[in-house]
Design an enzyme around this catalytic site. Structure first.
Site, mmCIF file in Angstrom:
data_model
loop_
_atom_site.group_PDB
_atom_site.id
_atom_site.type_symbol
_atom_site.label_atom_id
_atom_site.label_comp_id
_atom_site.label_asym_id
_atom_site.label_seq_id
_atom_site.Cartn_x
_atom_site.Cartn_y
_atom_site.Cartn_z
ATOM 1 C CB ILE A 86 -0.755 0.073 1.197
ATOM 2 C CG1 ILE A 86 -2.050 -1.227 1.116
ATOM 3 C CG2 ILE A 86 -1.737 1.311 1.324
ATOM 4 C CD1 ILE A 86 -2.821 -1.270 2.142
ATOM 5 C CE1 TYR A 90 -2.599 -19.154 5.282
ATOM 6 C CE2 TYR A 90 -4.929 -20.382 5.040
ATOM 7 C CZ TYR A 90 -3.918 -19.383 4.288
ATOM 8 O OH TYR A 90 -4.207 -18.526 3.437
ATOM 9 C CG LEU A 101 0.653 2.416 5.267
ATOM 10 C CD1 LEU A 101 1.640 2.968 4.455
ATOM 11 C CD2 LEU A 101 -0.448 2.012 4.777
ATOM 12 N NE ARG A 149 -7.316 -14.943 9.994
ATOM 13 C CZ ARG A 149 -7.556 -15.237 8.730
ATOM 14 N NH1 ARG A 149 -7.205 -16.111 7.940
ATOM 15 N NH2 ARG A 149 -7.995 -14.008 8.033
ATOM 16 C CE1 TYR A 194 -3.010 -7.666 10.629
ATOM 17 C CE2 TYR A 194 -4.966 -8.642 9.993
ATOM 18 C CZ TYR A 194 -3.930 -7.574 9.795
ATOM 19 O OH TYR A 194 -3.957 -6.731 8.934
HETATM 20 P P1 NAD Z 1 3.081 -4.809 3.516
HETATM 21 O O1 NAD Z 1 3.380 -6.204 4.148
HETATM 22 O O2 NAD Z 1 3.291 -4.768 1.979
HETATM 23 O O3 NAD Z 1 3.653 -3.551 4.112
HETATM 24 C C1 NAD Z 1 3.713 -3.282 5.488
HETATM 25 C C2 NAD Z 1 5.167 -2.635 5.456
HETATM 26 O O4 NAD Z 1 5.549 -2.336 6.645
HETATM 27 C C3 NAD Z 1 6.226 -3.568 4.893
HETATM 28 O O5 NAD Z 1 7.029 -2.984 3.718
HETATM 29 C C4 NAD Z 1 7.174 -3.636 6.148
HETATM 30 O O6 NAD Z 1 8.753 -4.051 5.860
HETATM 31 C C5 NAD Z 1 6.889 -2.625 7.029
HETATM 32 N N1 NAD Z 1 7.378 -2.731 8.396
HETATM 33 C C6 NAD Z 1 6.714 -3.932 9.110
HETATM 34 N N2 NAD Z 1 7.093 -3.604 10.486
HETATM 35 C C7 NAD Z 1 8.100 -2.624 10.373
HETATM 36 C C8 NAD Z 1 8.608 -2.099 11.383
HETATM 37 N N3 NAD Z 1 9.071 -2.594 12.536
HETATM 38 N N4 NAD Z 1 9.500 -0.960 10.967
HETATM 39 C C9 NAD Z 1 9.370 -0.496 9.763
HETATM 40 N N5 NAD Z 1 8.865 -1.025 8.857
HETATM 41 C C10 NAD Z 1 8.003 -2.039 9.281
HETATM 42 O O7 NAD Z 1 0.940 -4.742 3.824
HETATM 43 P P2 NAD Z 1 0.179 -4.032 2.947
HETATM 44 O O8 NAD Z 1 -0.641 -4.743 2.437
HETATM 45 O O9 NAD Z 1 0.797 -2.720 2.394
HETATM 46 O O10 NAD Z 1 -0.471 -3.619 4.622
HETATM 47 C C11 NAD Z 1 -0.354 -2.002 5.037
HETATM 48 C C12 NAD Z 1 -1.176 -2.120 6.290
HETATM 49 O O11 NAD Z 1 -2.763 -2.115 5.838
HETATM 50 C C13 NAD Z 1 -1.027 -2.799 7.354
HETATM 51 O O12 NAD Z 1 -1.090 -2.315 8.543
HETATM 52 C C14 NAD Z 1 -2.004 -4.101 7.188
HETATM 53 O O13 NAD Z 1 -2.277 -4.789 8.460
HETATM 54 C C15 NAD Z 1 -3.237 -3.004 6.555
HETATM 55 N N6 NAD Z 1 -4.038 -3.905 5.655
HETATM 56 C C16 NAD Z 1 -3.831 -4.236 4.542
HETATM 57 C C17 NAD Z 1 -4.790 -5.056 3.854
HETATM 58 C C18 NAD Z 1 -4.840 -5.387 2.429
HETATM 59 O O14 NAD Z 1 -5.637 -5.469 1.711
HETATM 60 N N7 NAD Z 1 -3.629 -5.073 1.714
HETATM 61 C C19 NAD Z 1 -5.802 -5.353 4.423
HETATM 62 C C20 NAD Z 1 -6.114 -5.266 5.682
HETATM 63 C C21 NAD Z 1 -5.287 -4.487 6.630
HETATM 64 N N1 UDP Z 2 -6.482 -18.982 0.262
HETATM 65 C C1 UDP Z 2 -6.623 -20.202 -0.408
HETATM 66 N N2 UDP Z 2 -5.647 -20.674 -1.301
HETATM 67 C C2 UDP Z 2 -4.334 -20.014 -1.267
HETATM 68 C C3 UDP Z 2 -4.236 -18.564 -0.110
HETATM 69 C C4 UDP Z 2 -5.418 -18.413 0.543
HETATM 70 O O1 UDP Z 2 -7.842 -20.804 -0.558
HETATM 71 O O2 UDP Z 2 -3.327 -20.422 -1.691
HETATM 72 C C5 UDP Z 2 -7.812 -18.605 1.070
HETATM 73 C C6 UDP Z 2 -7.667 -18.132 2.767
HETATM 74 O O3 UDP Z 2 -7.721 -19.540 3.365
HETATM 75 C C7 UDP Z 2 -8.675 -17.235 2.663
HETATM 76 C C8 UDP Z 2 -8.640 -16.199 1.513
HETATM 77 O O4 UDP Z 2 -7.973 -17.170 0.425
HETATM 78 O O5 UDP Z 2 -10.003 -17.766 2.872
HETATM 79 C C9 UDP Z 2 -7.986 -15.067 1.472
HETATM 80 O O6 UDP Z 2 -6.765 -15.222 2.165
HETATM 81 P P1 UDP Z 2 -5.704 -13.958 2.418
HETATM 82 O O7 UDP Z 2 -4.473 -14.731 2.498
HETATM 83 O O8 UDP Z 2 -5.729 -13.062 0.947
HETATM 84 O O9 UDP Z 2 -5.994 -13.179 3.432
HETATM 85 P P2 UDP Z 2 -7.589 -12.673 4.146
HETATM 86 O O10 UDP Z 2 -8.466 -12.333 3.205
HETATM 87 O O11 UDP Z 2 -8.064 -14.007 4.969
HETATM 88 O O12 UDP Z 2 -7.267 -11.923 5.164
#
Ligand code: NAD
Ligand code: UDP
Length: 404
Positions: A28, A346, A95, A181, A184
């Site tokens: 992101i 998992y 993030l 699980r 988080y």
């Molecule tokens: P990502 O893993 O790609 O990015 C997270 C970044 O944080 C990584 O680059 C990592 O190196 C950095 N980071 C982690 N711990 C750190 C630390 N101690 N010091 C410095 N940097 C650190 O994940 P993302 O998909 O970009 O997600 C960003 C945020 O959005 C997260 O908080 C995640 O929980 C939340 N989120 C994302 C999604 C999604 O759909 N992508 C869904 C739900 C929540």
């Molecule tokens: N999943 C799957 N096969 C894979 C990876 C994930 O069936 O190879 C499923 C997982 O069990 C969940 C959904 O896909 O039901 C989305 O998983 P993701 O890891 O993207 O994260 P979540 O939406 O659960 O946070």
């Protein structure tokens, strides 16, 4: 758009903000940095332990934004520079997190530390120094739907109040403690509550974002290519990896869980509105004159997702298989998917969210934002990127004899 976006509704230049973005090197963060550099005058202090995904923004000294983005290689767990950087900025966006489900049940301590303990100083420094905070939480704080506890044939399961997830009224329903699980979701819920309390008791200006499965280019890694061979990324990268290697896609527990997927570029537009961009708001909403965006976003928790893009994981696998065949020109496999138990995939302690449909009332009312991109279209652009980026590397890796 770039130059037009730099003036406000009265045609006056927008005051450039300094943004301390923690986790800027992730999926992101990389898209948000790109957007801020291309379409705003804002300055970014980009903090992360990695910068591979934003290298293209940092390297060209000649880029017009070269003096507006600064990378700081910092692990926020233990770095005394954090408070100074937050103080230098007008706004902090956090993030940073461990956020891949494969880690939640296998590394629950790291997950809880990362999502709660490590975020504490960020909240504290913002609150103590009067700085605004946009904190990234997750849709997973809702956990399971109320409907999932009803009998399978109950007609109530079809009623939206039993499954649509609303920021201000849905409960947060997690599994038992041994279902690790939920480590988080629980850590994210507690940091949300702490931020909310800092707002209520100490006046912290905050916005909390709950992303609902944002997907697109640069998400996670392809195991054995730009990440560990044994690593298990989120579903987009798992399925991309299977497609690139011409392996069947693995459906965990039959792929019955449902998700709504949103294109990263749509979601980033929503974040930009929270940061403060009058002209972007103008494009979405006629009713924009009364309040500036920070006021519209402050004190709110926002679902950010696309309720129109709901599929089961099985349907996602089928659609990705079809789209990948189209963009790569390769035929589909005779057996494109296989079922696998969650325990095998998992390990123990895994559990799942059954269904995730975001209610959009609050973000619509406050920011006038709506997602645009269909699931087919977002998969087409994302899988085109995956194919272009990884297909050759995968071919080479497969051709290489084992152990060399
Ligand atoms: P990502 O893993 O790609 O990015 C997270 C970044 O944080 C990584 O680059 C990592 O190196 C950095 N980071 C982690 N711990 C750190 C630390 N101690 N010091 C410095 N940097 C650190 O994940 P993302 O998909 O970009 O997600 C960003 C945020 O959005 C997260 O908080 C995640 O929980 C939340 N989120 C994302 C999604 C999604 O759909 N992508 C869904 C739900 C929540
Ligand atoms: N999943 C799957 N096969 C894979 C990876 C994930 O069936 O190879 C499923 C997982 O069990 C969940 C959904 O896909 O039901 C989305 O998983 P993701 O890891 O993207 O994260 P979540 O939406 O659960 O946070």
């Amino acid at each position: 758009m770039a130059s037009a976006a730099r003036v406000d509704l009265d045609g006056k230049p927008i005051k450039p903000l300094t943004i301390c973005m923690i986790g800027a090197g992730g999926f992101i963060g990389s898209h948000l940095c790109e957007k801020l550099m291309a379409e705003t005058p804002h300055k970014v202090l980009a903090l992360d332990v990695y910068n591979d995904k934003i290298k293209h923004l940092l390297e060209p000294d000649t880029a017009e934004w070269a003096d507006r983005i600064q990378f700081h290689r910092i692990n926020i767990k233990h770095d005394s520079r954090l408070e100074g950087l937050i103080k230098m900025a007008d706004l902090t966006i956090n993030l940073a997190a461990i956020c891949t489900p494969a880690d939640y049940n296998t590394r629950p301590l790291d997950t809880i530390y990362s999502n709660f303990i490590d975020a504490l100083p960020v909240v504290k420094y913002c609150s103590e120094n009067g700085k605004r905070l946009i904190h990234f939480s997750t849709c997973e704080v809702y956990g399971k739907t109320i409907g999932s506890f009803l009998p399978k044939d109950s007609p109530l399961r079809q009623e939206p109040e039993y499954y649509v997830l609303k920021e201000d009224s849905s409960p947060c329903i997690f599994g038992s403690i041994e279902k690790q699980r939920w480590s988080y979701a629980c850590a994210k819920q507690l940091i949300e509550r702490l931020i909310y309390a800092e707002g209520a008791e100490n006046g912290l200006e905050f916005t909390i974002v709950r992303p609902f499965n944002w997907i697109g280019p640069r998400m996670d890694f392809i195991p054995g290519i730009d990440g560990p061979s044994e690593g298990v990324p989120r579903v987009l990268a798992c399925f991309s990896n299977n497609l690139l290697r011409r392996e069947p896609l693995k459906l965990v527990d039959g792929g019955e869980s449902q998700r709504t997927f949103i294109y990263i570029k749509d979601a980033i537009e929503a974040v930009l509105l929270m940061i403060c961009l009058h002209l972007v708001l103008l494009a979405y909403n006629d009713d924009n004159s009364s309040q500036e965006n920070p006021a519209r976003a402050n004190g709110h928790i926002f679902n950010v997702g696309n309720p129109n893009n709901e599929v089961t994981v099985r349907q996602l696998a089928e659609m990705m298989t079809e789209v990948y065949s189209k963009v790569s020109g390769e035929p589909t496999l005779d057996v494109p998917t296989v079922d696998i138990s969650s325990k095998e995939f998992y390990g123990v302690g895994y559990d799942d969210s059954d269904k995730r449909i975001p209610d959009m009332t609050i973000i619509n009312r406050q920011l006038g934002w709506n997602p645009k991109t269909s699931l087919w279209d977002l998969l087409e652009s994302t899988l085109t990127y995956q194919h272009r980026t990884y297909a050759e590397a995968i071919k080479k890796a497969i051709a290489k004899p084992a152990g060399t």
